[in-house]
Structures are given as C-alpha cells and as structure tokens.
Design a protein around this motif. Structure first.
Motif, short mmCIF file in Angstrom:
data_model
loop_
_atom_site.label_atom_id
_atom_site.label_comp_id
_atom_site.label_asym_id
_atom_site.label_seq_id
_atom_site.Cartn_x
_atom_site.Cartn_y
_atom_site.Cartn_z
N LYS A 156 0.80 -1.21 0.00
CA LYS A 156 0.00 0.00 0.00
C LYS A 156 0.85 1.27 0.00
CE LYS A 156 -4.10 -1.89 2.29
NZ LYS A 156 -4.97 -1.81 3.51
N SER A 157 1.96 1.24 0.76
CA SER A 157 2.75 2.47 0.94
C SER A 157 4.15 2.40 0.35
CB SER A 157 2.85 2.79 2.43
OG SER A 157 3.56 1.77 3.11
N GLY A 158 4.61 1.19 0.00
CA GLY A 158 5.97 1.06 -0.50
C GLY A 158 7.01 1.02 0.59
N LYS A 159 6.58 0.99 1.86
CA LYS A 159 7.50 0.95 2.98
C LYS A 159 6.99 -0.06 4.02
CE LYS A 159 9.21 5.68 2.60
NZ LYS A 159 10.58 5.25 2.25
N VAL A 160 7.93 -0.58 4.81
CA VAL A 160 7.59 -1.45 5.93
C VAL A 160 7.99 -0.72 7.20
CG1 VAL A 160 7.89 -3.71 7.01
CG2 VAL A 160 8.01 -3.49 4.52
N VAL A 161 6.99 -0.15 7.89
CA VAL A 161 7.24 0.63 9.10
C VAL A 161 6.23 0.22 10.16
CG1 VAL A 161 8.22 2.60 7.89
CG2 VAL A 161 5.75 2.48 8.26
N LYS A 162 6.54 0.60 11.39
CA LYS A 162 5.60 0.35 12.48
C LYS A 162 4.36 1.19 12.25
CE LYS A 162 8.85 -0.89 16.15
NZ LYS A 162 9.34 -0.55 17.51
N LYS A 163 3.20 0.58 12.45
CA LYS A 163 1.96 1.28 12.20
C LYS A 163 1.65 2.27 13.31
CE LYS A 163 -2.84 0.49 10.87
NZ LYS A 163 -3.88 -0.54 10.61
N ARG A 164 1.95 1.88 14.54
CA ARG A 164 1.61 2.73 15.68
C ARG A 164 2.85 3.02 16.51
NH1 ARG A 164 -3.99 -0.04 17.94
NH2 ARG A 164 -5.23 0.27 16.05
N GLN A 165 2.89 4.21 17.03
CA GLN A 165 3.94 4.60 17.94
C GLN A 165 3.32 4.87 19.31
OE1 GLN A 165 7.12 4.68 17.38
NE2 GLN A 165 7.08 4.25 15.18
N PRO A 166 3.96 4.46 20.38
CA PRO A 166 3.41 4.76 21.71
C PRO A 166 3.38 6.26 21.96
CG PRO A 166 5.65 3.93 21.90
CD PRO A 166 5.25 3.75 20.46
#
Length: 412
Positions: A83-93
């Motif tokens: 969907k975004s072209g990146k693999v990142v954490k979806k949520r940050q505390p």
C-alpha cells in the motif's frame, strides 16, 4: 562465535530455494531492530508485487526463516508494503502518555463530595454534581457533571482518591419483621407512610435511644424522630410529631407487627385522625421494605450503630428535625422505580437515572400536587426551604452538627 552473512548475494529465487534447503536446521536471525529495513530491502530486490503466487510463497518462507515472525505477521507487513511502498511500524506509543480527562483536582472534588454526603451510590453522586453545576452554579463540577457512572467508580478505586479519604465499612443491617395483613395501596397519592423503629444499641445491659423512621410510599419524603423508649408514654408523642411534620395530609399508616405499633393506643390515635392503619403480611418481605431500606441508607448511615444513652434522646431528636430531615428531603437524590409490563404481563421495576430526584422534587412533580398540601402550607414556603442552601452546604451543616452532637454524647 559471530557469523557475518551478506544475504544481498541472494539475487534469484533459485538461490533462495537453495539457501533454505541448506540452512533448514540452522537458526539464522536478523536482529530485531533491523526487521523492517531487512523486509523492505528483500521485497524490493525480488520485485515482490510482480511475482507469481508460488514465487511469493518462497519469498515469504525466506523472510519467515530470517526473522522468526509468523506467517500472519509477515502477511500484514507485506500488505502494508504494497500500500505504501514501505515497511514501518503502524503505531507509535504516545510520547507524553494518554490524555486524562479527569485530573487530580476532579478526584479531590469527588472525594470532597463523597465525604459530605456519605459516599452515596454512583448515580446519586453524579446527580449531586449535576445539581451543583446546573442549579447552584458551582463551575468546579463542570467536568465531573458529565462523568459516566462506571468511570466514577473507577476514580473511587484509584490511589489518588484513596489517599484523600478513608472508607468506613458498612455494617450489615439487621432485618426487622414488618407489618399488617394488607399492603398499603397509595395509587400514586402521597400520604401513605411506612414506619419502622431503629434501636441505637445496648451497653452493659442498658438500652439506648430509639429512632422512629417514617417514609412516604410515593414521594419517599422521610422524617426521623428519636425517643427514649418505645413504650406508650414516649412513642405516641413522637408518632404524632411525625404525622404533623409531613407537608401533605396523612392518609395511611403502615407498620410491622411489633407491639410498639400494633396496640390500642396507636390504633385509637389513627382512628381519631381518620388514617388508614395497615400492617405487614407474613412471607411478604416487600410490604415494609421501603422503610427498612431507609433505616440502613439514612438512619444508620447518619447516626451509626454506637450506643446513645437515653438521656440524649431530646438532643438527637432536635438534630434530626433541624438538620437530617431537611437534608434528606430537599437535597438528597433518590431513585424512583418505573413499572414496565412485558408482553407476558409480568411487571418489572426499572430504575432510570432520568427519574432520579429529591423527595420534594418528586412531590412537586405529582399531578395536582398542591391539592395534597396541608392547610396553611404552600409551595412558596417549601421552595424557600429548598433554596436556602445548596446541597453541599446542607451536607456540611449536617456533618458539623452531627460531629458536635456525638462529641457531646461521648464526652458525657
């Protein structure tokens, strides 16, 4: 031993298949801190989106082998990449913690309210805070007036609340057998009272005072009086006092089967006043349940269980007339049941928050309420009493007078 592996040399899917076959029993793992960057590089290198379903499976097996993540976790991360072209954490505390709607000031106000009113139920406390804001203009309760009842209990369980006040465990009330052979039938009209006695304990074989608790069946308008003994000479004047202090005409008198009420003297007095006299039936515990519940929630809560010598009956009676009765009737909210009949004809009681009000407000809300007033009593007079002080001011005056009363009693 440390192994430095350059996995970027795996450029084809055939190499990946050979790698997986040769390292099947070897645990090779990418550091956890590099999971997302590693996955993104692999997916870009093999142009994952353009692969066939079978080839995508080999890439996923390779990522699963190198990261130790489950197939479900990998599928979610790959979907995010597509969907975004990146693999990142979806949520940050949250950096500064979650926003608190009710702060320490609100908890302190709740503790103050509970201390004044004796820790009423959650809905009753919420209603008091709404009244403090809307009727008496106390803007400190602006946030608390909108609190949910469930979260109110959460605040009471918190350490901030517990550090501000102490709880007294309520002693289990003693059951008292009740009444006549027929339950009262008020049919929505005030003036049908239920009455019961509350004994203020023995000490060294010496009896304490007796409280007489009278509650109207419809409005829950309640009066408490105190006498030294429950013999004829002491009890009859107190009963007459209670009947005179109700603002509406008394039409019915319901008691339990105790000899202090079921006797010729009381019957003669009620007959003279043309008041219907009923008593509770056997195996019908609800006949006088209203008076007994008020014994616990009002009389015991405000006067406790400790022994009060009989010589202080006049002082306790004056306290009830001047402080307890006005507070209970003009400032303490009550639930009023609503009877709902289902399709099968079964009646059920519903206690809705919207129906909560003080006994005096309930009396005023009755149809043609002014017709039930005694001669010489007007709603203007009663409204002046209700508006003479706020709920909190009335509770504070009650608490102060009670402390002085018990200080006098215990100093004797």
């Amino acid at each position: 031993m440390m192994i430095d592996m350059n996995e970027t040399k795996l450029q084809t899917l055939a190499q990946v298949q050979s790698f997986l076959a040769g390292t099947h029993d070897i645990a090779l793992r990418v550091p956890k801190s590099e999971y997302y960057g590693f996955m993104e590089r692999v997916l870009k290198r093999f142009e994952y989106a353009s692969l066939s379903r079978c080839d995508k499976g080999w890439v996923l097996r390779y990522l699963e082998h190198m990261t130790g993540l489950s197939r479900q976790q990998l599928t979610r991360l790959v979907l995010r990449y597509r969907k975004s072209g990146k693999v990142v954490k979806k949520r940050q505390p949250p950096k500064n913690g979650f926003h608190r709607r009710f702060d320490a000031t609100d908890v302190s106000l709740l503790a103050e309210m509970d201390a004044l009113h004796g820790t009423l139920s959650g809905p009753a406390t919420k209603k008091l805070m709404e009244r403090a804001l809307l009727i008496f203009g106390d803007e400190r309760f602006e946030r608390l007036s909108g609190i949910s009842v469930s979260h109110l209990y959460n605040l009471r369980d918190g350490t901030q609340y517990q550090s501000r006040r102490r709880h007294w465990t309520k002693t289990r009330p003693t059951g008292v057998p009740i009444g006549q052979r027929r339950a009262p039938q008020p049919n929505g009209s005030p003036g049908y009272i239920r009455i019961d006695s509350v004994h203020q304990g023995d000490q060294d074989g010496v009896k304490g005072v007796y409280h007489i608790n009278a509650v109207d069946s419809v409005t829950q308008y309640q009066l408490v009086a105190t006498c030294e003994r429950i013999s004829e000479a002491y009890l009859l004047p107190v009963i007459r006092q209670l009947l005179d202090e109700f603002p509406f005409a008394i039409l019915g008198f319901h008691s339990d089967n105790g000899s202090e009420y079921i006797n010729y003297q009381v019957a003669k007095m009620l007959e003279k006043l043309r008041v219907e006299f009923t008593k509770s039936r056997p195996r019908h515990s609800n006949d006088n349940a209203l008076a007994e519940s008020k014994n616990a929630s009002v009389v015991r809560k405000n006067l406790g269980y400790a022994h009060i010598p009989q010589q202080f009956a006049a002082q306790v009676n004056a306290f009830c007339a001047a402080f307890l009765n006005p507070y209970v009737n003009f400032h303490r909210p009550c639930f009023f049941p609503e009877t709902v009949t289902d399709a099968k004809g079964k009646e059920r009681k519903r206690y809705r928050y919207e129906k909560m009000m003080t006994p005096y407000e309930k009396f005023k809300s009755l149809p043609e309420a002014s017709q039930h007033l005694k001669l010489g009593i007007t709603f203007e007079q009663l409204d002046a009493i209700a508006a003479s002080m706020s709920d909190n001011e009335s509770a504070a005056a009650l608490n102060k007078a009670r402390q002085q009363l018990f200080k006098t009693i215990f100093a004797a």
